[in-house]
Each structure stands twice: as C-alpha cells, then as structure tokens.
Design an enzyme around this catalytic site. Sequence first.
Site, PDB file in Angstrom:
ATOM      1  CG  ASN A  75      -1.498   1.453   1.422  1.00 32.09           C
ATOM      2  OD1 ASN A  75      -2.510   1.664   0.928  1.00 32.09           O
ATOM      3  ND2 ASN A  75      -0.838   1.842   2.464  1.00 32.09           N
TER       4      ASN A  75
ATOM      5  CE1 TYR B  88       0.236   7.900  -7.145  1.00 32.06           C
ATOM      6  CE2 TYR B  88      -1.494   8.509  -8.405  1.00 32.06           C
ATOM      7  CZ  TYR B  88      -1.096   7.597  -7.547  1.00 32.06           C
ATOM      8  OH  TYR B  88      -1.986   7.024  -6.677  1.00 32.06           O
TER       9      TYR B  88
ATOM     10  CB  ALA C 261       4.248   5.987 -15.741  1.00 32.37           C
TER      11      ALA C 261
ATOM     12  CE  LYS D  83       0.045   4.401  -6.740  1.00 32.37           C
ATOM     13  NZ  LYS D  83       0.219   3.317  -5.540  1.00 32.37           N
TER      14      LYS D  83
HETATM   15  N1  NAP Z   1      -5.794   8.822  -1.181  1.00 32.61           N
HETATM   16  C1  NAP Z   1      -5.866   8.878  -2.679  1.00 32.61           C
HETATM   17  O1  NAP Z   1      -6.753   9.685  -3.242  1.00 32.61           O
HETATM   18  C2  NAP Z   1      -5.273   7.518  -3.374  1.00 32.61           C
HETATM   19  C3  NAP Z   1      -5.887   7.456  -4.538  1.00 32.61           C
HETATM   20  C4  NAP Z   1      -5.329   6.210  -5.516  1.00 32.61           C
HETATM   21  C5  NAP Z   1      -4.360   5.429  -4.829  1.00 32.61           C
HETATM   22  N2  NAP Z   1      -4.011   5.832  -3.642  1.00 32.61           N
HETATM   23  C6  NAP Z   1      -2.908   4.886  -3.260  1.00 32.61           C
HETATM   24  O2  NAP Z   1      -2.922   4.572  -2.120  1.00 32.61           O
HETATM   25  C7  NAP Z   1      -1.950   3.982  -1.196  1.00 32.61           C
HETATM   26  C8  NAP Z   1      -1.897   4.866   0.158  1.00 32.61           C
HETATM   27  O3  NAP Z   1      -1.921   6.192   0.156  1.00 32.61           O
HETATM   28  P1  NAP Z   1      -2.734   7.198   0.914  1.00 32.61           P
HETATM   29  O4  NAP Z   1      -3.581   7.755  -0.005  1.00 32.61           O
HETATM   30  O5  NAP Z   1      -3.342   6.402   2.158  1.00 32.61           O
HETATM   31  O6  NAP Z   1      -1.677   8.172   1.311  1.00 32.61           O
HETATM   32  P2  NAP Z   1      -0.813   8.588   2.691  1.00 32.61           P
HETATM   33  O7  NAP Z   1      -1.732   8.788   3.743  1.00 32.61           O
HETATM   34  O8  NAP Z   1       0.237   9.552   2.156  1.00 32.61           O
HETATM   35  O9  NAP Z   1      -0.162   7.044   2.950  1.00 32.61           O
HETATM   36  C9  NAP Z   1       1.028   6.660   2.209  1.00 32.61           C
HETATM   37  C10 NAP Z   1       1.810   6.041   3.377  1.00 32.61           C
HETATM   38  O10 NAP Z   1       2.973   5.152   2.637  1.00 32.61           O
HETATM   39  C11 NAP Z   1       4.163   5.312   3.858  1.00 32.61           C
HETATM   40  N3  NAP Z   1       5.279   5.690   3.214  1.00 32.61           N
HETATM   41  C12 NAP Z   1       5.743   6.411   2.294  1.00 32.61           C
HETATM   42  N4  NAP Z   1       6.926   6.380   1.818  1.00 32.61           N
HETATM   43  C13 NAP Z   1       7.331   5.189   2.583  1.00 32.61           C
HETATM   44  C14 NAP Z   1       8.534   4.482   2.686  1.00 32.61           C
HETATM   45  N5  NAP Z   1       9.795   5.051   1.788  1.00 32.61           N
HETATM   46  N6  NAP Z   1       8.993   3.457   3.242  1.00 32.61           N
HETATM   47  C15 NAP Z   1       7.647   3.144   4.176  1.00 32.61           C
HETATM   48  N7  NAP Z   1       6.360   3.734   4.164  1.00 32.61           N
HETATM   49  C16 NAP Z   1       6.566   4.855   3.479  1.00 32.61           C
HETATM   50  C17 NAP Z   1       3.728   6.934   4.558  1.00 32.61           C
HETATM   51  O11 NAP Z   1       4.208   6.820   5.844  1.00 32.61           O
HETATM   52  P3  NAP Z   1       5.592   7.407   6.203  1.00 32.61           P
HETATM   53  O12 NAP Z   1       5.568   8.800   5.766  1.00 32.61           O
HETATM   54  O13 NAP Z   1       5.639   7.255   7.793  1.00 32.61           O
HETATM   55  O14 NAP Z   1       6.631   6.535   5.766  1.00 32.61           O
HETATM   56  C18 NAP Z   1       2.380   6.933   4.545  1.00 32.61           C
HETATM   57  O15 NAP Z   1       1.676   6.330   5.560  1.00 32.61           O
HETATM   58  C19 NAP Z   1      -0.844   4.706  -1.987  1.00 32.61           C
HETATM   59  O16 NAP Z   1      -0.342   3.808  -2.896  1.00 32.61           O
HETATM   60  C20 NAP Z   1      -1.403   5.953  -2.969  1.00 32.61           C
HETATM   61  O17 NAP Z   1      -1.045   5.930  -4.331  1.00 32.61           O
HETATM   62  C21 NAP Z   1      -4.390   6.649  -3.085  1.00 32.61           C
END
Ligand code: NAP
Length: 254
Positions: free
Chosen positions: A91, A155, A157, A159
């Site tokens: 995730n 981004y 690309a 995904k």
């Molecule tokens: N929210 C949306 O609108 C949306 C839409 C489509 C897809 N997504 C996808 O859903 C997934 C979760 O995103 P989210 O929306 O919940 O955003 P988020 O709140 O920013 O969560 C991303 C998490 O990844 C962790 N992370 C980032 N870099 C890391 C690293 N190098 N090592 C370990 N952990 C890391 C972050 O924690 P730390 O900073 O503490 O490491 C954070 O808890 C992502 O893959 C995102 O692309 C989100």
Amino acid sequence: MTASPVGHLQDRVAIVTGAGSGIGRATAIALAHAGAHVLGVGRRADALRETAARHPAIMALPADITADGTPQAVIDAATDCWGRLDVLVNNAGATAVMPLAETDAERVAGLMALNVLAPSLLAHAALPHLRTHRGTIINISSTYGHSPLPGAAHYAASKAALEQLTRSWALELAADGIRVNALAPGPTESEALTAAGLPDTVVEQIKQDEATRIPLGRRGRPEEVAAWIVHLADPAATWITGQIITVDGGLELT
Ligand SMILES: NC(=O)c1ccc[n+]([C@@H]2O[C@H](COP(=O)([O-])OP(=O)(O)OC[C@H]3O[C@@H](n4cnc5c(N)ncnc54)[C@H](OP(=O)(O)O)[C@@H]3O)[C@@H](O)[C@H]2O)c1
C-alpha cells in the site's frame, strides 16, 4: 464469493505497508478486526504507534521500504514473530505533481523506487512464505493506473506498472495457489496530497475539484477502500486473481 463469518482471517498473518495513515491505517485496522495479526510498516514510528493503538493485533515496524535490505527485513519480522505470512498489502506509495517540463531524474527514480521497486522486492521476499500457505498479494494502484493523469504522468505510469505486475504475477503464481490482485482507489481522504509537498490551499482546491468530478459527488473514505482490500484478502475469495478492482465513486467512467 461465499460470505465469510466475522474473523475469517483468524490467525492469518498480514503485512501492510504505509500503515501509519490513510488507506494503510484503515486496512491494518480492518484486517485486525477480521482476525489477522498485522505488521504495519512505515517510516514514522509515532504514526504507526497510533495505528497499533487501535487494535492489539497490530504490531508497528518503523522502516523505509526503499532502503537496501529492508523488504527482506520486513518479511522476516513478520515470519519471526508469527511463523507464517498469508497476506502482503503493498500500500505504501506517493504521488508527485510533475509536468513533463519539470520532470526531474531524481524525483522519477524516487517515485519508481517506492511505487514499483519496493512492492516488487517485498513480493519477492514474501514468495516462499506465500507458497507455503497459498497466500495472497494485494497491490494498491489508483484510478490513474489505467487512466491518464496530465501533470502527474509518472505517478500514473508507476501505478500502470503495478497493475501489469499484478496481472503477470497472477499468472506466474497461479499454479502455486497464490492469488495476486490490485485495488485501484479513486481520490480518498488521506495524507497523500500533503505528503506530495503541496500547500494547503492547493490541496483544498484539488479536493474540491475531485469531488465535483466524481459521479457519486464526493471523495472516498479510507475505510471504504479498506473493506475491499479485506475482501480480496479473504481466503474465501478463492477464484479471483489478476484483477484490478476500481473503487472510485465512478470516476473512471468519466
Ligand atoms: N488517497 C488517494 O486519493 C489515493 C488514490 C489512489 C491511490 N492511492 C494510493 O493508496 C496508497 C496509500 O496512500 P494514501 O492515500 O493512504 O496516502 P498516505 O496517507 O500518504 O499514505 C502513504 C503511506 O505510505 C508511507 N510511506 C511513504 N513512503 C514510505 C517509505 N519509503 N517506506 C515506508 N512507508 C512509506 C507513509 O508513511 P511514512 O511517511 O511514515 O513513511 C504513509 O503512511 C498509495 O499507494 C497511493 O498511491 C491513494
């Protein structure tokens, strides 16, 4: 799919990366409620502690999954603690606003390291354990893994790459009984936009624009995404593999 009773993941072991916020936190909590032991991974120890405080079956492992050797260490931490691994939820991920005119090698590499390479190395390290227990991998993509996203092409690309890894691994691992699927959320409340370094006013504007474009008229909640991740993790979902399930309020149809 046959409906499973509450606790259908009883005594299974799951890893959720990015469990300190947003979709990852909601997923860790939902998997724990379904009976799993959950290893929550992320860089911020305090954020992970907050997640772990929500359910006693969640253990926090602060780690940067892009660091050398960390993917193997993450898998080892789960198997050393609970003796098995059934579910890997890839995730953790990040978005980046980066029009072609501003494209920068370091930022592209960083995005790919987190969104593509780290999930690959985690899945690689998890493989022997998933083989033993006929486990499952769930990759978190995005609506923009299969729709263009002007201004954030890398981004999208990254995904798209994750979606093709999902389909390819599903075929590669089917004979082992390992299911591999992806969940593609649309715009969901989380820290993602702030984590991308955007100022609050821009974040608010993007959120409003997205809500307007989504047929169901609003952004999603992390729990609404997590529920589908738990469905895909369910051992009763025995006949689904290689699929990209979009959960986005209808956005991809527009
Ligand atoms: N929210 C949306 O609108 C949306 C839409 C489509 C897809 N997504 C996808 O859903 C997934 C979760 O995103 P989210 O929306 O919940 O955003 P988020 O709140 O920013 O969560 C991303 C998490 O990844 C962790 N992370 C980032 N870099 C890391 C690293 N190098 N090592 C370990 N952990 C890391 C972050 O924690 P730390 O900073 O503490 O490491 C954070 O808890 C992502 O893959 C995102 O692309 C989100």
